[in-house]
Write an enzyme that holds these catalytic residues in place. Structure first.
Site, PDB file in Angstrom:
ATOM      1  N   ARG A 155      44.509  47.369  39.649  1.00 19.04           N
ATOM      2  CA  ARG A 155      43.195  46.658  39.579  1.00 19.04           C
ATOM      3  C   ARG A 155      42.514  46.613  40.857  1.00 19.04           C
ATOM      4  O   ARG A 155      43.089  46.405  41.742  1.00 19.04           O
ATOM      5  CB  ARG A 155      43.552  45.149  39.092  1.00 19.04           C
ATOM      6  CG  ARG A 155      42.459  44.126  38.890  1.00 19.04           C
ATOM      7  CD  ARG A 155      43.106  43.054  38.237  1.00 19.04           C
ATOM      8  NE  ARG A 155      43.813  42.104  38.633  1.00 19.04           N
ATOM      9  CZ  ARG A 155      44.085  40.894  38.039  1.00 19.04           C
ATOM     10  NH1 ARG A 155      43.576  40.799  36.932  1.00 19.04           N
ATOM     11  NH2 ARG A 155      44.820  40.029  38.913  1.00 19.04           N
TER      12      ARG A 155
ATOM     13  N   ARG B 241      54.439  36.327  38.771  1.00 19.52           N
ATOM     14  CA  ARG B 241      53.284  35.783  38.058  1.00 19.52           C
ATOM     15  C   ARG B 241      53.680  35.970  36.628  1.00 19.52           C
ATOM     16  O   ARG B 241      53.486  34.787  36.056  1.00 19.52           O
ATOM     17  CB  ARG B 241      51.853  36.562  38.423  1.00 19.52           C
ATOM     18  CG  ARG B 241      51.766  36.171  39.786  1.00 19.52           C
ATOM     19  CD  ARG B 241      50.348  37.062  40.318  1.00 19.52           C
ATOM     20  NE  ARG B 241      49.237  37.128  39.331  1.00 19.52           N
ATOM     21  CZ  ARG B 241      48.215  38.282  39.329  1.00 19.52           C
ATOM     22  NH1 ARG B 241      48.450  39.229  39.589  1.00 19.52           N
ATOM     23  NH2 ARG B 241      47.311  37.871  38.499  1.00 19.52           N
TER      24      ARG B 241
ATOM     25  N   ARG C 156      47.274  26.014  32.342  1.00 24.94           N
ATOM     26  CA  ARG C 156      48.447  27.086  32.599  1.00 24.94           C
ATOM     27  C   ARG C 156      49.770  26.289  32.451  1.00 24.94           C
ATOM     28  O   ARG C 156      50.664  26.912  32.504  1.00 24.94           O
ATOM     29  CB  ARG C 156      48.406  27.534  33.884  1.00 24.94           C
ATOM     30  CG  ARG C 156      47.710  29.014  33.901  1.00 24.94           C
ATOM     31  CD  ARG C 156      47.650  29.554  35.414  1.00 24.94           C
ATOM     32  NE  ARG C 156      47.584  30.826  35.544  1.00 24.94           N
ATOM     33  CZ  ARG C 156      46.923  31.588  36.118  1.00 24.94           C
ATOM     34  NH1 ARG C 156      45.560  31.094  35.899  1.00 24.94           N
ATOM     35  NH2 ARG C 156      47.056  32.952  36.190  1.00 24.94           N
TER      36      ARG C 156
HETATM   37  P1  AMP Z   1      44.199  34.102  38.496  1.00 29.69           P
HETATM   38  O1  AMP Z   1      42.898  34.671  39.258  1.00 29.69           O
HETATM   39  O2  AMP Z   1      43.964  33.489  37.139  1.00 29.69           O
HETATM   40  O3  AMP Z   1      45.153  35.355  37.988  1.00 29.69           O
HETATM   41  O4  AMP Z   1      45.046  33.132  39.435  1.00 29.69           O
HETATM   42  C1  AMP Z   1      45.649  33.697  40.438  1.00 29.69           C
HETATM   43  C2  AMP Z   1      46.603  32.549  41.033  1.00 29.69           C
HETATM   44  O5  AMP Z   1      45.911  31.379  41.256  1.00 29.69           O
HETATM   45  C3  AMP Z   1      47.579  32.284  39.986  1.00 29.69           C
HETATM   46  O6  AMP Z   1      48.767  33.071  40.401  1.00 29.69           O
HETATM   47  C4  AMP Z   1      48.168  30.722  40.778  1.00 29.69           C
HETATM   48  O7  AMP Z   1      48.771  30.981  42.112  1.00 29.69           O
HETATM   49  C5  AMP Z   1      46.600  30.203  41.097  1.00 29.69           C
HETATM   50  N1  AMP Z   1      46.212  29.641  39.568  1.00 29.69           N
HETATM   51  C6  AMP Z   1      44.986  29.759  38.895  1.00 29.69           C
HETATM   52  N2  AMP Z   1      44.747  28.991  38.120  1.00 29.69           N
HETATM   53  C7  AMP Z   1      45.819  28.331  38.159  1.00 29.69           C
HETATM   54  C8  AMP Z   1      46.196  27.055  37.207  1.00 29.69           C
HETATM   55  N3  AMP Z   1      45.346  26.882  36.178  1.00 29.69           N
HETATM   56  N4  AMP Z   1      47.309  26.271  37.464  1.00 29.69           N
HETATM   57  C9  AMP Z   1      47.999  26.708  38.668  1.00 29.69           C
HETATM   58  N5  AMP Z   1      47.840  27.861  39.323  1.00 29.69           N
HETATM   59  C10 AMP Z   1      46.554  28.532  39.168  1.00 29.69           C
END
Ligand code: AMP
Length: 224
Positions: free
Chosen positions: A133, A177, A95
């Site tokens: 969601r 986000r 990311r």
């Molecule tokens: P997600 O489920 O992929 O939408 O991730 C939820 C949250 O987890 C994100 O908003 C970040 O706070 C954290 N997160 C997940 N993957 C990453 C990543 N690769 N780098 C940094 N933060 C992450």
């Protein structure tokens, strides 16, 4: 094109709400490799209440990204597990540019070829998807109250568990986000292209999740 026949890392790339989680689950049954979601791994730590979970909970609930080193370490440990030896699907990682560079090194060392799938979704659709969601806390299945509701209201079709809303799916956090995506993550598209990774764009809007999965599957499984 990738003709190596060796293990591949399928990088599902796109903004929050573009369907990465849904697609990574569906694709497992076509590609026969595990799905690795950094978001799910981090949420497991929060649920377990361990030190890492306590460190990241507030950051995640605010919609910011957690530190690169932390997610890099999680992924490095996860891809060394035996089930990932034939390849894996990455959902939500990398990311940031730093994560992409570290991942590139990890994959090179292990002889794994990256393949990028860019899921393109209309901005307004993203907002409505994220706010409707729901997720099963037990099996991780994702639902959407308007486009993909469970058969019984708020109950998982697969195991009967009561569905939950993620704490970071509230409106102000969704905005944060999307901002993180815009400034930190979207620039990776240029990095992937300049690195010469196999790269495919897939329309993730206005089609069923199964149709999208079928397209990704034929793109990836057919190109060896
Ligand atoms: P997600 O489920 O992929 O939408 O991730 C939820 C949250 O987890 C994100 O908003 C970040 O706070 C954290 N997160 C997940 N993957 C990453 C990543 N690769 N780098 C940094 N933060 C992450």
């Amino acid at each position: 094109m990738d003709n190596s026949g060796g293990p591949r890392a399928i990088i599902l790339f796109g903004p929050p709400g573009s369907g990465k989680g849904t697609q990574s689950h569906l694709l497992q049954s076509c590609l026969y490799v595990p799905q690795i979601s950094t978001g799910d791994m981090l949420r497991e730590h929060i649920q377990a209440g361990d030190a890492l979970g306590q460190e990241v909970a507030a950051i995640m609930n605010s919609g910011m990204l957690v530190p690169d080193d932390l997610v890099n370490r999680l992924v490095e440990a996860r891809i060394q597990k035996p089930d990932a030896s034939k390849g894996f699907i990455l959902d939500g990682y990398p990311r940031t540019l730093q994560q992409a560079q570290v991942l590139g090194d990890m994959l090179r060392r292990r002889g794994v070829t990256p393949v990028v799938i860019h899921l393109k979704v209309d901005y307004n659709e993203i907002i409505s998807r994220l706010s409707g969601r729901r997720q099963c806390p037990l099996c991780g299945t994702l639902y959407n109250l308007s486009t993909n509701p469970p058969k019984v209201d708020e109950i998982c079709d697969l195991d009967g568990t009561a569905l939950v809303t993620r704490p970071d799916d509230s409106e102000p956090v969704i905005r944060q986000r999307l901002e993180e995506y815009e400034f930190q993550t979207r620039p990776l598209l240029e990095f992937f292209k300049s690195s010469g990774y196999p790269f495919y764009e897939v329309n993730g809007s206005g089609r069923s999740r199964q149709t999208i999965a079928k397209e990704i599957c034929s793109l990836v499984a057919g190109k060896r």
